[in-house]
Design an enzyme around this catalytic site. Structure first.
Site, short mmCIF file in Angstrom:
data_model
loop_
_atom_site.label_atom_id
_atom_site.label_comp_id
_atom_site.label_asym_id
_atom_site.label_seq_id
_atom_site.Cartn_x
_atom_site.Cartn_y
_atom_site.Cartn_z
N HIS A 107 -2.81 -1.56 -9.52
CA HIS A 107 -3.82 -0.98 -8.63
C HIS A 107 -3.26 0.20 -7.84
O HIS A 107 -3.92 1.24 -7.69
CB HIS A 107 -4.35 -2.06 -7.69
CG HIS A 107 -5.37 -1.57 -6.73
ND1 HIS A 107 -5.13 -1.42 -5.39
CD2 HIS A 107 -6.66 -1.16 -6.92
CE1 HIS A 107 -6.21 -0.96 -4.79
NE2 HIS A 107 -7.16 -0.80 -5.69
N GLU A 134 -2.97 3.17 -10.06
CA GLU A 134 -4.29 3.79 -10.26
C GLU A 134 -4.57 4.80 -9.14
O GLU A 134 -5.03 5.92 -9.40
CB GLU A 134 -5.37 2.71 -10.27
CG GLU A 134 -6.79 3.25 -10.34
CD GLU A 134 -7.79 2.41 -9.56
OE1 GLU A 134 -8.56 3.00 -8.78
OE2 GLU A 134 -7.80 1.17 -9.73
N HIS A 135 -4.26 4.42 -7.91
CA HIS A 135 -4.44 5.35 -6.78
C HIS A 135 -3.55 6.58 -6.95
O HIS A 135 -3.98 7.71 -6.70
CB HIS A 135 -4.09 4.65 -5.46
CG HIS A 135 -5.18 3.77 -4.93
ND1 HIS A 135 -5.67 3.89 -3.66
CD2 HIS A 135 -5.88 2.75 -5.51
CE1 HIS A 135 -6.62 2.98 -3.47
NE2 HIS A 135 -6.76 2.27 -4.58
N GLU A 155 -7.28 -1.58 2.56
CA GLU A 155 -8.32 -2.04 1.64
C GLU A 155 -8.25 -3.56 1.47
O GLU A 155 -9.27 -4.24 1.47
CB GLU A 155 -8.14 -1.35 0.29
CG GLU A 155 -9.16 -1.74 -0.78
CD GLU A 155 -8.89 -1.08 -2.12
OE1 GLU A 155 -9.43 -1.58 -3.13
OE2 GLU A 155 -8.14 -0.09 -2.17
#
Length: 450
Positions: A81, A84-85, A161
């Site tokens: 994840h 991905e950022h 997040e």
């Protein structure tokens, strides 16, 4: 008289809608999407799926990598994840944040997503801009900078997040705890976003190693759907991606979840207004022939407000504010069949759990009526076919099937759903939805601090 006329008009509209749905469904079913897919593979191992759709001058380009939370090791969860950022934070040619700005300047939209099994990136815009998507995606496949300052800044974004979406959300926290208890050996027990303590300690070396291992053409799938000619697009793809060298074969995930042989139960105390109940049953995935019956069973039990669980617990017994579930069918390894309900004020989690279990026992003991079964199958089929009206959904489904199984497995979906019988539903309910295969998680609300 007026009420009767309103009922007649409503019934007439329903009949017309049903007829239109049947005609449209039959027409779409005859036009097999998979028969129009062009499959290719470059010398470096990049898999390519092209599907021409000339209804509008629009194209969507997807690049999916065969890497997700299941590929992560304990202590470094959240790598997929976070990476991905970082894919939007710059290469030697494209500066931080310029990727999405460039897409928007050209009238398009882009985004990305990470799951347990894959990480996907896409761009959608006018078909005459397809070269731009290919150029940008080929660049960041191997030229990511991974600037340490950008990494530290983005780690803070991901941690926030996680706080907002999981740690400060009692239901999400409960779902995460249930998954961690349901899987003891398999990495599906790890949250996609990662554990907070792991995210804090992720270093540039972790990301660089992960990027070099998994972001290689032989571990990726490129899917393009829209207004183009395949024989003209393929040379363009080869031009942009062909020079990228093949990488070493990424390590496979060898973990296999052993059979659960007894109910697992956990309680989570969080600041919340009301209790919540989650339960997950271990079931096979789409590679098993029982997947079609489980798909229909999930729809009958939890496919919306007219489904059995919602109708029983919310409308009839008034035990829950809302209730639902699903079936984690599209996954590389066997996953869960989750059911859940939010407890109504004045009721208890025990009452809700008993009501959920009663609906499952009812399916085991009584055959689903033919009319209810056919309605569910019709709605599943209509949803599947209507979803093909979008180039984005077509690309997403092709990519997902290719990652978790094989894109051709898509062809088996409608025939498999149509063949499901009431006896099949009863059989899979008895085989899989048993207490020994179940993990139950209960949210115990604590007083909210002011």
């Amino acid at each position: 008289m007026r009420q009767r006329m309103r009922r007649l008009r409503k019934q007439g509209g329903t009949i017309v809608w049903i007829v239109l749905c049947v005609l449209l469904t039959q027409g779409l079913a005859e036009a097999q999407v998979t028969a129009r897919v062009t499959e290719s593979m470059l010398e470096n191992g990049l898999k390519i799926l092209l599907l021409e759709e000339h209804k509008a001058s629009v194209v969507t380009v997807h690049i999916w990598y065969r890497v997700g939370a299941r590929n992560e090791q304990p202590g470094t969860t959240g790598l997929s994840h976070l990476l991905e950022h970082m894919m939007f934070k710059g290469t030697s040619k494209v500066g931080p944040g310029q990727f999405s700005r460039t897409i928007r300047k050209n009238g398009g939209r882009d985004n990305a997503f990470t799951s347990e099994d894959y990480t996907g990136y896409f761009e959608t815009f006018a078909s005459d801009r397809i070269d731009l998507a290919l150029k940008l995606e080929a660049d960041r496949m191997r030229n990511l900078l991974l600037d340490p300052k950008e990494i530290e800044a983005e780690k803070k974004v991901v941690m926030e997040e996680r706080r907002l979406r999981t740690e400060d959300d009692p239901v999400s926290a409960l779902r995460e705890a249930m998954g961690a208890a349901a899987f003891q050996a398999h990495p599906y027990r790890q949250p996609v976003i990662g554990w907070m303590t792991d995210i804090e300690r992720l270093a540039r070396e972790d990301l660089a190693r992960y990027y070099d291992t998994y972001y290689v053409p032989n571990n990726a799938v490129l899917v393009a759907v829209g207004d183009f000619k395949s024989d003209e697009l393929l040379p363009k793809i080869r031009h942009h991606f062909g020079p990228i060298p093949r990488g070493a074969q990424p390590p496979s995930v060898r973990a296999v979840e052993p059979e659960q042989r007894g109910e697992r139960r956990l309680f989570l105390r969080k600041e919340a207004e009301l209790p919540f109940v989650f339960m997950g049953y271990h079931v096979p995935n789409l590679k098993h022939p029982d997947n079609f019956a489980l798909e229909v069973l999930a729809y009958i039990l939890s496919g919306g407000k007219s489904a059995r669980i919602y109708k029983s617990l919310v409308y009839e017994k008034q035990l829950a504010l809302f209730a639902g579930g699903g079936y984690d069918r599209e996954s590389i390894d066997p996953n869960l069949f989750p059911l859940y309900a939010s407890v109504m004020p004045g009721k208890t989690a025990e009452e809700v759990e008993q009501a959920l279990t009663a609906e499952i026992e009812l399916v085991k003991n009584e055959l689903i009526p033919d009319r209810e079964l056919q309605k569910a199958k019709n709605q599943i089929e209509a949803g599947f076919l209507f979803g093909q009206d979008s180039v984005f959904n077509l690309a997403r489904q092709l990519a997902e099937y290719e990652i978790v199984a094989d894109w051709r497995a898509w062809e088996a979906y409608l025939p498999g759903i149509r063949a499901v019988t009431a006896a099949d539903l009863q059989r899979v309910a008895k085989a899989y939805l048993t207490p020994d295969h179940r993990t139950v998680a209960v949210l115990i609300p604590e007083k909210i601090k002011k």
